[in-house]
Structure formats: structure tokens, C-alpha cells
Motif scaffolding. Structure first.
Motif, PDB file in Angstrom:
ATOM      1  N   SER A  51       0.838  -1.202   0.000  1.00 56.29           N
ATOM      2  CA  SER A  51       0.000   0.000   0.000  1.00 56.29           C
ATOM      3  C   SER A  51       0.867   1.243   0.000  1.00 56.29           C
ATOM      4  O   SER A  51       0.624   2.186  -0.763  1.00 56.29           O
ATOM      5  CB  SER A  51      -0.910   0.031   1.229  1.00 56.29           C
ATOM      6  OG  SER A  51      -1.828  -1.009   1.165  1.00 56.29           O
ATOM      7  N   PRO A  69      -9.237  -0.953  -7.711  1.00 56.72           N
ATOM      8  CA  PRO A  69      -8.961  -2.177  -6.934  1.00 56.72           C
ATOM      9  C   PRO A  69     -10.129  -2.585  -6.032  1.00 56.72           C
ATOM     10  O   PRO A  69     -10.460  -3.771  -5.961  1.00 56.72           O
ATOM     11  CB  PRO A  69      -7.728  -1.796  -6.097  1.00 56.72           C
ATOM     12  CG  PRO A  69      -7.041  -0.754  -6.891  1.00 56.72           C
ATOM     13  CD  PRO A  69      -8.134   0.029  -7.550  1.00 56.72           C
ATOM     14  N   TRP A 124     -12.801  -4.150  -8.206  1.00 54.81           N
ATOM     15  CA  TRP A 124     -12.377  -5.501  -8.626  1.00 54.81           C
ATOM     16  C   TRP A 124     -12.522  -6.489  -7.475  1.00 54.81           C
ATOM     17  O   TRP A 124     -13.057  -7.584  -7.647  1.00 54.81           O
ATOM     18  CB  TRP A 124     -10.918  -5.472  -9.091  1.00 54.81           C
ATOM     19  CG  TRP A 124     -10.725  -4.999 -10.491  1.00 54.81           C
ATOM     20  CD1 TRP A 124     -11.693  -4.897 -11.449  1.00 54.81           C
ATOM     21  CD2 TRP A 124      -9.509  -4.568 -11.100  1.00 54.81           C
ATOM     22  NE1 TRP A 124     -11.136  -4.428 -12.612  1.00 54.81           N
ATOM     23  CE2 TRP A 124      -9.814  -4.222 -12.428  1.00 54.81           C
ATOM     24  CE3 TRP A 124      -8.188  -4.450 -10.652  1.00 54.81           C
ATOM     25  CZ2 TRP A 124      -8.839  -3.757 -13.324  1.00 54.81           C
ATOM     26  CZ3 TRP A 124      -7.229  -3.996 -11.532  1.00 54.81           C
ATOM     27  CH2 TRP A 124      -7.548  -3.653 -12.852  1.00 54.81           C
ATOM     28  N   MET A 125     -12.030  -6.078  -6.306  1.00 62.36           N
ATOM     29  CA  MET A 125     -12.090  -6.972  -5.146  1.00 62.36           C
ATOM     30  C   MET A 125     -13.534  -7.345  -4.824  1.00 62.36           C
ATOM     31  O   MET A 125     -13.821  -8.485  -4.465  1.00 62.36           O
ATOM     32  CB  MET A 125     -11.474  -6.302  -3.913  1.00 62.36           C
ATOM     33  CG  MET A 125      -9.985  -6.090  -3.958  1.00 62.36           C
ATOM     34  SD  MET A 125      -9.036  -7.551  -4.301  1.00 62.36           S
ATOM     35  CE  MET A 125      -9.296  -8.497  -2.836  1.00 62.36           C
ATOM     36  N   SER A 143     -16.026   0.825  -3.038  1.00 69.07           N
ATOM     37  CA  SER A 143     -16.030   1.180  -4.454  1.00 69.07           C
ATOM     38  C   SER A 143     -17.167   2.158  -4.743  1.00 69.07           C
ATOM     39  O   SER A 143     -17.020   3.074  -5.551  1.00 69.07           O
ATOM     40  CB  SER A 143     -16.130  -0.066  -5.332  1.00 69.07           C
ATOM     41  OG  SER A 143     -17.433  -0.578  -5.315  1.00 69.07           O
ATOM     42  N   MET A 158      -1.864   1.285  -9.860  1.00 71.22           N
ATOM     43  CA  MET A 158      -3.172   0.668  -9.651  1.00 71.22           C
ATOM     44  C   MET A 158      -3.035  -0.836  -9.402  1.00 71.22           C
ATOM     45  O   MET A 158      -3.697  -1.395  -8.523  1.00 71.22           O
ATOM     46  CB  MET A 158      -4.016   0.928 -10.891  1.00 71.22           C
ATOM     47  CG  MET A 158      -5.480   0.763 -10.730  1.00 71.22           C
ATOM     48  SD  MET A 158      -6.287   1.339 -12.226  1.00 71.22           S
ATOM     49  CE  MET A 158      -6.299  -0.159 -13.185  1.00 71.22           C
ATOM     50  N   LEU A 159      -2.145  -1.483 -10.172  1.00 72.98           N
ATOM     51  CA  LEU A 159      -1.977  -2.926 -10.007  1.00 72.98           C
ATOM     52  C   LEU A 159      -1.312  -3.257  -8.673  1.00 72.98           C
ATOM     53  O   LEU A 159      -1.676  -4.237  -8.018  1.00 72.98           O
ATOM     54  CB  LEU A 159      -1.158  -3.496 -11.178  1.00 72.98           C
ATOM     55  CG  LEU A 159      -1.863  -3.433 -12.538  1.00 72.98           C
ATOM     56  CD1 LEU A 159      -0.967  -3.977 -13.644  1.00 72.98           C
ATOM     57  CD2 LEU A 159      -3.182  -4.206 -12.503  1.00 72.98           C
ATOM     58  N   MET A 205      -1.619  -1.517  -5.958  1.00 73.14           N
ATOM     59  CA  MET A 205      -2.677  -1.349  -4.957  1.00 73.14           C
ATOM     60  C   MET A 205      -3.621  -2.550  -4.954  1.00 73.14           C
ATOM     61  O   MET A 205      -4.122  -2.959  -3.906  1.00 73.14           O
ATOM     62  CB  MET A 205      -3.472  -0.062  -5.225  1.00 73.14           C
ATOM     63  CG  MET A 205      -2.733   1.210  -4.889  1.00 73.14           C
ATOM     64  SD  MET A 205      -2.088   1.245  -3.220  1.00 73.14           S
ATOM     65  CE  MET A 205      -3.597   1.460  -2.290  1.00 73.14           C
ATOM     66  N   THR A 206      -3.853  -3.104  -6.152  1.00 74.46           N
ATOM     67  CA  THR A 206      -4.727  -4.282  -6.230  1.00 74.46           C
ATOM     68  C   THR A 206      -4.117  -5.463  -5.471  1.00 74.46           C
ATOM     69  O   THR A 206      -4.807  -6.149  -4.705  1.00 74.46           O
ATOM     70  CB  THR A 206      -4.956  -4.673  -7.699  1.00 74.46           C
ATOM     71  OG1 THR A 206      -5.389  -3.522  -8.408  1.00 74.46           O
ATOM     72  CG2 THR A 206      -5.994  -5.771  -7.816  1.00 74.46           C
ATOM     73  N   PHE A 232      -4.469  -4.882  -1.836  1.00 73.42           N
ATOM     74  CA  PHE A 232      -5.833  -5.171  -1.380  1.00 73.42           C
ATOM     75  C   PHE A 232      -6.043  -6.680  -1.248  1.00 73.42           C
ATOM     76  O   PHE A 232      -6.718  -7.142  -0.340  1.00 73.42           O
ATOM     77  CB  PHE A 232      -6.865  -4.572  -2.347  1.00 73.42           C
ATOM     78  CG  PHE A 232      -7.153  -3.117  -2.101  1.00 73.42           C
ATOM     79  CD1 PHE A 232      -6.250  -2.316  -1.408  1.00 73.42           C
ATOM     80  CD2 PHE A 232      -8.333  -2.534  -2.547  1.00 73.42           C
ATOM     81  CE1 PHE A 232      -6.506  -0.977  -1.172  1.00 73.42           C
ATOM     82  CE2 PHE A 232      -8.601  -1.198  -2.309  1.00 73.42           C
ATOM     83  CZ  PHE A 232      -7.688  -0.411  -1.628  1.00 73.42           C
ATOM     84  N   TRP A 233      -5.454  -7.438  -2.175  1.00 65.15           N
ATOM     85  CA  TRP A 233      -5.556  -8.906  -2.083  1.00 65.15           C
ATOM     86  C   TRP A 233      -4.904  -9.405  -0.800  1.00 65.15           C
ATOM     87  O   TRP A 233      -5.459 -10.227  -0.073  1.00 65.15           O
ATOM     88  CB  TRP A 233      -4.873  -9.583  -3.283  1.00 65.15           C
ATOM     89  CG  TRP A 233      -5.808  -9.944  -4.382  1.00 65.15           C
ATOM     90  CD1 TRP A 233      -5.790  -9.461  -5.653  1.00 65.15           C
ATOM     91  CD2 TRP A 233      -6.899 -10.869  -4.335  1.00 65.15           C
ATOM     92  NE1 TRP A 233      -6.806 -10.020  -6.385  1.00 65.15           N
ATOM     93  CE2 TRP A 233      -7.499 -10.887  -5.604  1.00 65.15           C
ATOM     94  CE3 TRP A 233      -7.443 -11.698  -3.330  1.00 65.15           C
ATOM     95  CZ2 TRP A 233      -8.602 -11.683  -5.917  1.00 65.15           C
ATOM     96  CZ3 TRP A 233      -8.551 -12.494  -3.641  1.00 65.15           C
ATOM     97  CH2 TRP A 233      -9.106 -12.471  -4.915  1.00 65.15           C
TER      98      TRP A 233
END
Lengths: 169, 59, 247
Positions: free
Chosen positions: C33, C63, C66-67, C108, C206-207, C209-210, C213-214
Motif C-alpha cells: 500500500s 482495486p 475488482w475486489m 467502491s 493501480m496494479l 494497490m490491487t 488489497f488482495w
């Protein structure tokens, strides 16, 4: 007894949630199918005269008029077939620009001018710094032999299409 | 770039920090809540164990 | 080395293993993060072709969105495994995922609202994408409500699993909710997504951060599933032996 009460509360909450969800879907669908009109529909007099509806289209290039020191603006929304003039008194969203898509909510005046209460702007999926976007656009233009300006040329042939629209009635 | 310029975000600070603030808040609160819940559950488990012991002793 | 996965389908074996994994996932979540946000705030352009600095909401908005969908799919996956094999742990996993999935759905919507206010000019609109994402939030809440409304754990799990299966229809609805070929002809506001028209630094931030988040999702879901095990298995010997010593 306590557990049963808990269940009853949950069942009621569940029913409310399902009801709310159903209501939201239907109202959303209705709004999206019945309240939205394109300039062509307005010119063809398919849009209601007294009631509120949404009008959307592209902001015509060079049509945005703003009086100095005033919030009131005027612009033309087009779907490249027909035009509708829109008057709006308020703050325009940041993305509102000529040649960009916009959605307005308001009502149609007897003079054929749409008086908007709300103006929303759309944007595309491009997240590029301006100079990169500019050069990409140029490349695309070179490749497609100025297809971007082809859209503008259809708007100039507007009077003929709108007159055929009027002749239909 | 000064700190206040950074916070201001070109005039969009309110919107940006409302978003990032909410995400930070929620992502901080969720693990914290789960930790507290875990402590409570362990206390409960302790009671169960003690009760079992007492039952075994009385038998 | 062959790992016997079935061994870990028993809560008694799963519980201590994931307990060791939680700190790692938390660590990765925090480090990624910080890295992703640094990248997103300091290595990216301030002004885009049409958007200004507020576009940086993308680093959490996309993200989170997507999550919200991926976690739902994973949740249904566990629920289905539970329905088929009738394993306790799969249901526990499904139940552990739901609140985190709902939280990401909320985030989101929240971040989308503020982004929408600055760019489109409104916090909320009954746009197909936004409406269907809101429906997903209701499905998550419905799953959790049904799960906790039935006292018999087994039946609660099964009923909620079936509900989650029905709610799976929301994923394609959300995915295909952007289907406007010509922006002048629809009133929908939400734009589509494309990985080609994104500046590379924005895309990478962005990726990252994704992935962060995972990692966060793994950590909190494992934390929650351990709590669920503590709750549901409190009368079992293994748990009393395990934690009884140093509770």
C-alpha cells in the motif's frame, strides 16, 4: 423465544431488503428507458413538453456561450443528426467541454430551448497526460484519414436532416 | 511541492481525502474489530473450558 | 514434496497454519500500500487529457471494485464446495469472505461517488454500473443476514450458499453493464475500462494497490475464519487443548 424474535426481525429485514432491491431495479430501469431522450427525439416532438426528462448528446463544437461574470450558459447538444439548444444556470462539472458527451435533466420550453436543472458530463476511458493523448490522437487521425473530423462534418449537414424531421409531422 | 500543496491536490483535496480517508478508516477498523472479537471469543472459550473442568472434578 | 490438501480441510489443521500466515499478509498489505500510494501520488502526472488530480481516486476505486467482484466469486466457490462435499471449513471460509467483500463493495461505491461528483458533477446517478454494484452490496448483506438469521449452523450455511449462488448473476450484470456503443445515445455515465489507454505509471500503481488489497483481504479473511472457528468449534477437544493452555 428470543431466538425466534431475532429470526422474525431478520425475515422482516430480509423482505424489506428484497423489496427495496426490486423497487430500485425497476425504478432505475424505468428512469433509463423512459426519461432519456436524444436531440433527434426532441426535434421529432417525441419528448414531453411539460414534464422533466433527460436529454443527452455531444456538446457541439463552438456552441458554448457564456456571459461574462454570469453563471448562465448556453450550448447545443447534438447526436450528429439533430441539435437542441440548452440553457443552464449553475456550475458546470469539471469535465464539461465542447465535443464531449453530456447528460442534462430539465424540461423543454415552448420556444424549443431545453432548460436544464442539472448538467452532467461523461468521460472516456483514457488516463493519459495531455501531450501523450494528443500525439495518440494525431496517430489515429493519420491512420484513419481524419475520421475524427468526419463526425463534425455530419453535424454541419444538420439543417437538412432536421427539416426532414419536421416534414414528417 | 510543499505539504499544503500536496494536501490541497490542486483544489480537489476534499474529494481525494474523503476517499482515501474512508478506505484507510475501514481498513484500519476491520482488523481491529476482528482482534477485539477474537479476545472476546477466547474469553468465552476459557469459560467453556473451566466449566468442563468443574464438571469433571465433581464427577 | 507432496502436500496433502485434505489435511487442511480440517479446522484443527487449518487454524494454526493460517494463524502463522496472517502477519505475512498484513506485512505485504502495508508495504505494498505504501509503495503503491507513493507511486500513485508522486510518480504520476498531475493532469490528464481531460481529468485533473482527482483521477488519483482510481488507485483505490478500481482495486476496490475488482475486489468486490472477485471476492464474491471466491465466496461462491467456497459455498459450492461446501454444498458438494459438505465440509465445515468451506462454509466457514464463505462466511468469512462476505463481510470483507461487502466492505470493498461499499468502498467502491463511496470512492466512486466522490470521483463522480468531481468529474461528472453528481455523487450518484442511476447508471447501470452503479446500480448493479449497489445490488451486489445488497446481495452481500442478504447473504450475511440469512446466514445469521438461521440458528442451525448447517442449515444456515446451506441456505446462504444457495442465496450466494443466485446472487452470482450480479457479476455478469456488473461486467456487461457498460454497453453503450455511442456516448451520445445513452444516459449512462460510467465509462468502460481499457488497459491500453492508461499511462503506464498509473496502471502500475493501480496494479500494486490491487495486490495490496488482495494481501489485506487474505489477512482479514483468515483472521475472521479463525474467529468463526473459535466460535463454532468451542466445544471440541482440539480447540480446548490448543488454546486452553495459553488463552
Amino acid at each position: 423465544m428470543k431466538a425466534r424474535n431475532k429470526r422474525i426481525v431478520f425475515v422482516i429485514l430480509g423482505l424489506i431488503a428484497v423489496g427495496a432491491a426490486g423497487g430500485l431495479i425497476t425504478s432505475a430501469l424505468q428512469k433509463y428507458t423512459t426519461y432519456y431522450y436524444t436531440p433527434t427525439k426532441v426535434v421529432n416532438k417525441e419528448a414531453p413538453v411539460d414534464s422533466l426528462f433527460k436529454l443527452g448528446g455531444m456538446v457541439r463544437k463552438g456552441s458554448l456561450l457564456r456571459e461574462e461574470g454570469k453563471l448562465e450558459v448556453e450550448f447545443v447538444l447534438t447526436d450528429y443528426k439533430n441539435d437542441v439548444k440548452v440553457r443552464y444556470n449553475g456550475i458546470l462539472p469539471d469535465l464539461f467541454k465542447e465535443k464531449q458527451a453530456a447528460v442534462t435533466k430539465g424540461h423543454l420550453g415552448t420556444d424549443g430551448i431545453f432548460v436544464a436543472e442539472e448538467v452532467l458530463a461523461k468521460h472516456d476511458e483514457s488516463y493519459m497526460p495531455p501531450e501523450v493523448a494528443e500525439s495518440l490522437k494525431k496517430e489515429a487521425k493519420d491512420v484513419k484519414n481524419e475520421t475524427g473530423s468526419a463526425a463534425d462534418s455530419t453535424t454541419t449537414s444538420n439543417p437538412s436532416t432536421s427539416s426532414t424531421g419536421a416534414a414528417k409531422e | 511541492m510543499t505539504f499544503s500543496e500536496f494536501v490541497n491536490m490542486g483544489g480537489y483535496g476534499y474529494f481525494i481525502w474523503m476517499c482515501f480517508g474512508m478506505v484507510a478508516l475501514v481498513m484500519f477498523a476491520e482488523p481491529l474489530f476482528l482482534r477485539l472479537q477474537r479476545k472476546a471469543l477466547k474469553r468465552k472459550l476459557d469459560r467453556v473450558i473451566r466449566m468442563n473442568k468443574r464438571e469433571n472434578q465433581s464427577e | 514434496m507432496k502436500i496433502n490438501w485434505f489435511k487442511y480441510s480440517a479446522p484443527s489443521n487449518f487454524y494454526p497454519v493460517i494463524g502463522k500466515l496472517i502477519p505475512f499478509f498484513m506485512f505485504f498489505a502495508i508495504v505494498l500500500s505504501i509503495g503503491g500510494l507513493y507511486w500513485g501520488f508522486f510518480q504520476t502526472p498531475d493532469v490528464l487529457s481531460d481529468q485533473k488530480q482527482y483521477y488519483r481516486i482510481i488507485f483505490i476505486h478500481v482495486p476496490a471494485a475488482w475486489m468486490s467482484m472477485w471476492l464474491y466469486a471466491v465466496m461462491v466457490g467456497w459455498a459450492v464446495i461446501g454444498l458438494i462435499f459438505n465440509t465445515r471449513l468451506s462454509y466457514m471460509m464463505a462466511a468469512a469472505i462476505a463481510p470483507t467483500g461487502a466492505m470493498f463493495t461499499f468502498l467502491s461505491l463511496w470512492t466512486g461517488a466522490f470521483w463522480g461528483k468531481t468529474s461528472w458533477g453528481t455523487y450518484w446517478d442511476w447508471d447501470p454500473r452503479m446500480t448493479s454494484e449497489l445490488m451486489l452490496l445488497f446481495v452481500y448483506i442478504g447473504y450475511m443476514a440469512l446466514q445469521s438469521a438461521i440458528d442451525d449452523t448447517r442449515r444456515a450455511d446451506q441456505a446462504a450458499a444457495i442465496l450466494s449462488l443466485v446472487g452470482l448473476v450480479m457479476l455478469p450484470i456488473i461486467y456487461f453493464s457498460i454497453n453503450c456503443p455511442n456516448p451520445a445515445e445513452c444516459s449512462s455515465l460510467h465509462q468502460g475500462s481499457s488497459t491500453q489507454q492508461i499511462e503506464t505509471n498509473i496502471l502500475w500503481a493501480m496494479l500494486v494497490m490491487t495486490i495490496a488489497f488482495w494481501a489485506y483481504a487474505f489477512a482479514v479473511i483468515f483472521m475472521r475464519v479463525r474467529n468463526i472457528i473459535l466460535q463454532r468449534e468451542r466445544h471440541t477437544k482440539w480447540l480446548q487443548n490448543l488454546t486452553g493452555v495459553k488463552a
